[in-house]
Write an enzyme that holds these catalytic residues in place. Structure first.
Site, PDB file in Angstrom:
ATOM      1  CE1 TYR A 144      -2.485   3.238   2.431  1.00  0.00           C
ATOM      2  CE2 TYR A 144      -3.807   2.386   0.633  1.00  0.00           C
ATOM      3  CZ  TYR A 144      -3.566   3.354   1.596  1.00  0.00           C
ATOM      4  OH  TYR A 144      -4.408   4.427   1.703  1.00  0.00           O
ATOM      5  CG  ASP A 239       5.839   3.425   0.687  1.00  0.00           C
ATOM      6  OD1 ASP A 239       4.650   3.156   0.408  1.00  0.00           O
ATOM      7  OD2 ASP A 239       6.167   4.105   1.681  1.00  0.00           O
ATOM      8  CE  LYS A 267       2.257   4.693   7.941  1.00  0.00           C
ATOM      9  NZ  LYS A 267       0.846   4.763   8.386  1.00  0.00           N
TER      10      LYS A 267
END
Ligand code: KE4
Length: 428
Positions: A144, A239, A267
């Protein structure tokens, strides 16, 4: 556990917010029941609107590496707020955090801050396409990279638990440029590259997958991708929205000693405020506007409050030489404790762990890709999730997510978690 107030708030929220949430994974659709409405959090604990306390293993889906309301972050944001919240002008603060981030991450000369992991990954792909002048990308089933159109092809995380791995609204024109590979399967990647000669701009991957549960790369897998990219003029995009500044100061590039061409962050880098970022060597970043022609922008990119939070986080991470080892040790202790508890009760499971990322799969075979992750017994997971919640342990409300261990967790918290697993395992 009582969730009366959360239930009331959820009903009210659904009248004015689609599904009652601002991000689907929070809705508990994958596990059923009423989503817990948070009221506050401190250290390893989150407190809901009914006054329940939970040991938190979601930690805002990764940012709270050092625990909730981490004092240096709180103090930095409060102080910064008093000076104004946003200017739409460059600030010295952005340069300060950019220099610190670039000093911590291998193979990058420059970094651009944005407002989410999605923006970081979306921008990284556009930059790769602009740099290579090629259109296609390879992503991996179950990975994702946020909700940008190009990525919602067999996407992980909430996309898979909502049965929309190929979301409506993504045009065929977009989907045709996203090729789908199998995680940990180099031969499959080689076939795709061979079948799309000179058309592939980038391979984008979670170098440690966290959106189909936690799935580390097999030995040689990342190195193999590097070789394929070098031989075919393809950029390798890591990623590291989830792994960046969590698995090592330099992320998976440092941990596995494999070089990416572009690295995406989110994050942890924002300390809980909305921050994403992408970084690369000068040769690539010089193509980004306003230095180069690849356009990318954002009103609140580099927002001073977010930068202050991120800077406080990165400073704390960089100076705490024992942090990564403590996180490893705590997560290993948790792994061993959960495994013993499940073994004692004859439960069929497999646990994946790397650094402070861990996931429990109710499957008998090892979980190495999306297909094997999907073989997990979801009914067992649901019982496990709600059992843990009832005992005050808050894990991700989906089997396709990762638990995030934070430094704020004590061994008493870990023992309480293991004891809860031992109790629940008797009913699984
Ligand atoms: P955001 O746009 O949600 O900040 O980041 C997207 C993203 C990109 N890359 C990776 C590896 C990610 O894990 C994410 C976001 N992760 C999910 C949790 N699996 C966010 C939770 C949510 O969607 O609410």
């Amino acid at each position: 556990m009582l969730y009366k107030r959360s239930s009331e708030l959820f009903r009210e929220a659904q009248n004015v917010i689609p599904g009652g949430v601002n991000s689907p994974v929070r809705a508990f659709n994958a596990v059923g029941g009423t989503p817990i409405f948070a009221k506050s959090a401190k250290g390893a604990y989150v407190y809901d609107e009914d006054g329940n306390r939970f040991i938190d293993y979601i930690n805002s889906w990764g940012p709270m590496l050092l625990g909730h309301a981490f004092p240096p972050v709180v103090d930095a944001v409060i102080e910064r707020t008093k000076q104004g919240t946003s200017f739409g002008m460059p600030t010295a603060l952005e340069t300060e955090i950019a220099k610190l981030a670039v000093s911590m991450v291998p193979n990058v000369d420059k970094i651009r801050f944005v407002n989410s992991g999605t923006e970081a990954c979306m921008s990284a792909v556009r930059l790769a396409r602009g740099f290579t002048k090629k259109d296609k990308i390879i992503k991996f089933a179950g990975c994702y990279h946020g909700h940008s159109d190009s990525f919602l092809i067999a996407a992980g995380s909430g996309a898979v638990t909502f049965g929309t791995p190929n979301s409506p609204g993504v045009t065929q024109g977009t989907a045709k440029d996203t090729l789908l590979a199998t995680y940990n399967d180099l031969e499959n990647v080689k076939e795709l590259v061979g079948a799309n000669k000179n058309q592939i701009a980038a391979i984008i991957i979670e170098p440690v997958a966290g959106n189909m549960g936690c799935i580390p790369p097999k030995e040689g897998f990342l190195e193999g991708l590097r070789t394929i990219c070098d031989a075919n003029d393809i950029l390798l995009i890591f990623d590291e929205v989830m792994t960046g500044f969590r698995l090592a100061n330099g992320g998976v590039q440092e941990l596995k000693n494999v070089d990416a061409d572009i690295v995406c962050f989110g994050k942890v880098v924002g300390g809980g405020l909305p921050v994403g970022a992408f970084a690369a060597r000068n040769e690539i970043m010089s193509h980004l506007a306003p230095e180069g022609p690849v356009y990318q922008a954002g009103t609140l990119s580099g927002n001073p409050l977010a930068m202050a939070a991120g800077l406080a986080m990165l400073k704390s991470i960089k100076t705490d030489k024992g942090l990564m080892n403590r996180l490893d040790e705590k997560t290993k202790y948790l792994h061993n404790g959960i495994a013993d508890a499940l073994d004692r009760n004859g439960v069929v499971y497999t646990i994946n762990r790397i650094g402070s990322m861990i996931s429990v799969h109710f499957a008998k075979d090892e979980v190495v890709d999306f297909e094997s992750a999907a073989k997990g017994n979801n009914e067992t997971f649901k019982k496990f999730f709600h059992g843990m919640l009832e005992k005050g342990i808050y894990i991700a409300p989906s089997a396709f997510e990762t638990w995030f261990v934070t430094d704020a967790l004590t061994y008493e918290d870990l023992n309480e978690t293991i004891a809860a697993v031992d109790e629940i395992a008797k009913e699984l």
